[in-house]
Design a protein around this motif. Structure first.
Motif, PDB file in Angstrom:
ATOM      1  N   VAL A 142       3.995   4.203  -5.662  1.00  0.00           N
ATOM      2  CA  VAL A 142       2.792   4.430  -4.659  1.00  0.00           C
ATOM      3  C   VAL A 142       3.562   4.626  -3.233  1.00  0.00           C
ATOM      4  O   VAL A 142       4.552   3.850  -2.802  1.00  0.00           O
ATOM      5  CB  VAL A 142       1.997   3.010  -4.583  1.00  0.00           C
ATOM      6  N   SER A 143       3.078   5.632  -2.560  1.00  0.00           N
ATOM      7  CA  SER A 143       3.642   5.930  -1.267  1.00  0.00           C
ATOM      8  C   SER A 143       2.987   5.236  -0.179  1.00  0.00           C
ATOM      9  O   SER A 143       1.893   5.193  -0.010  1.00  0.00           O
ATOM     10  CB  SER A 143       3.319   7.714  -1.080  1.00  0.00           C
ATOM     11  N   VAL A 144       3.716   4.253   0.322  1.00  0.00           N
ATOM     12  CA  VAL A 144       3.451   3.295   1.427  1.00  0.00           C
ATOM     13  C   VAL A 144       3.090   4.103   2.533  1.00  0.00           C
ATOM     14  O   VAL A 144       2.042   3.896   3.291  1.00  0.00           O
ATOM     15  CB  VAL A 144       4.545   2.428   1.781  1.00  0.00           C
ATOM     16  N   GLY A 169      -5.006   4.560   6.405  1.00  0.00           N
ATOM     17  CA  GLY A 169      -5.831   2.888   6.750  1.00  0.00           C
ATOM     18  C   GLY A 169      -5.778   2.144   5.972  1.00  0.00           C
ATOM     19  O   GLY A 169      -6.375   0.836   6.190  1.00  0.00           O
ATOM     20  N   VAL A 170      -4.867   2.035   4.823  1.00  0.00           N
ATOM     21  CA  VAL A 170      -4.860   0.798   3.764  1.00  0.00           C
ATOM     22  C   VAL A 170      -3.475   0.257   4.205  1.00  0.00           C
ATOM     23  O   VAL A 170      -2.476   0.778   4.095  1.00  0.00           O
ATOM     24  CB  VAL A 170      -4.835   1.429   2.248  1.00  0.00           C
ATOM     25  N   GLY A 171      -3.356  -1.217   4.276  1.00  0.00           N
ATOM     26  CA  GLY A 171      -2.363  -1.811   4.316  1.00  0.00           C
ATOM     27  C   GLY A 171      -2.261  -3.290   3.841  1.00  0.00           C
ATOM     28  O   GLY A 171      -3.354  -3.734   3.263  1.00  0.00           O
ATOM     29  N   ALA A 180       7.587 -12.169   1.829  1.00  0.00           N
ATOM     30  CA  ALA A 180       6.288 -11.872   0.930  1.00  0.00           C
ATOM     31  C   ALA A 180       5.959 -10.371   1.427  1.00  0.00           C
ATOM     32  O   ALA A 180       5.797  -9.594   0.366  1.00  0.00           O
ATOM     33  CB  ALA A 180       5.358 -12.783   1.089  1.00  0.00           C
ATOM     34  N   ASP A 181       5.672  -9.987   2.634  1.00  0.00           N
ATOM     35  CA  ASP A 181       5.191  -8.853   2.923  1.00  0.00           C
ATOM     36  C   ASP A 181       6.317  -7.750   2.561  1.00  0.00           C
ATOM     37  O   ASP A 181       5.893  -6.504   2.084  1.00  0.00           O
ATOM     38  CB  ASP A 181       5.134  -8.699   4.419  1.00  0.00           C
ATOM     39  N   HIS A 182       7.549  -7.841   2.808  1.00  0.00           N
ATOM     40  CA  HIS A 182       8.518  -6.968   2.463  1.00  0.00           C
ATOM     41  C   HIS A 182       8.372  -6.650   0.834  1.00  0.00           C
ATOM     42  O   HIS A 182       8.631  -5.547   0.474  1.00  0.00           O
ATOM     43  CB  HIS A 182       9.971  -7.514   2.870  1.00  0.00           C
ATOM     44  N   ALA A 183       8.660  -7.889   0.138  1.00  0.00           N
ATOM     45  CA  ALA A 183       8.581  -7.812  -1.286  1.00  0.00           C
ATOM     46  C   ALA A 183       7.137  -7.001  -1.896  1.00  0.00           C
ATOM     47  O   ALA A 183       7.300  -6.102  -2.761  1.00  0.00           O
ATOM     48  CB  ALA A 183       8.474  -9.135  -1.857  1.00  0.00           C
ATOM     49  N   ARG A 184       6.197  -7.223  -1.118  1.00  0.00           N
ATOM     50  CA  ARG A 184       4.995  -6.429  -1.474  1.00  0.00           C
ATOM     51  C   ARG A 184       5.083  -4.983  -1.356  1.00  0.00           C
ATOM     52  O   ARG A 184       4.654  -4.185  -2.593  1.00  0.00           O
ATOM     53  CB  ARG A 184       3.606  -7.087  -0.559  1.00  0.00           C
ATOM     54  N   PHE A 185       5.501  -4.421  -0.083  1.00  0.00           N
ATOM     55  CA  PHE A 185       5.802  -3.189   0.066  1.00  0.00           C
ATOM     56  C   PHE A 185       6.765  -2.518  -1.094  1.00  0.00           C
ATOM     57  O   PHE A 185       6.818  -1.408  -1.379  1.00  0.00           O
ATOM     58  CB  PHE A 185       6.189  -2.901   1.522  1.00  0.00           C
ATOM     59  N   ARG A 200      11.364  -8.001  -8.784  1.00  0.00           N
ATOM     60  CA  ARG A 200      12.356  -8.803  -7.952  1.00  0.00           C
ATOM     61  C   ARG A 200      13.138  -8.005  -6.879  1.00  0.00           C
ATOM     62  O   ARG A 200      13.388  -6.785  -7.437  1.00  0.00           O
ATOM     63  CB  ARG A 200      13.429  -9.497  -8.601  1.00  0.00           C
ATOM     64  N   VAL A 201      13.146  -8.454  -5.908  1.00  0.00           N
ATOM     65  CA  VAL A 201      13.825  -7.735  -4.696  1.00  0.00           C
ATOM     66  C   VAL A 201      14.837  -8.860  -3.960  1.00  0.00           C
ATOM     67  O   VAL A 201      14.436  -9.827  -3.868  1.00  0.00           O
ATOM     68  CB  VAL A 201      12.806  -6.935  -3.767  1.00  0.00           C
TER      69      VAL A 201
END
Length: 69
Positions: free
Chosen positions: A47-49, A56-58, A34-39, A9-10
């Protein structure tokens, strides 16, 4: 050993620009949430974003709900 899973949860503050004139959250805002919660989930898992992005992974949206007609 028993493993229990707890949903991630965030809290994401909602801005006025996330709402339509009827005060419903817009579809694009849901996608951004959803993108914010995924990161946030990846970061919480250790894991270091920045390292992912440098490699090159996103994030990618593999499936989105159908748009209302």
């Amino acid at each position: 050993m028993t493993e229990t899973s707890v949903p991630f949860r965030v809290r994401i503050p909602i801005r006025v620009s996330d709402l339509d004139p009827q005060l419903h959250v817009t579809g694009s805002a849901y996608q951004q949430f959803a993108d914010h919660a995924r990161f946030a989930c990846v970061t919480e898992a250790g894991v270091s974003v920045p390292d992912l992005l440098a490699a090159g992974v996103g994030p990618v949206n593999l499936e989105l709900p159908p748009r209302a007609a």
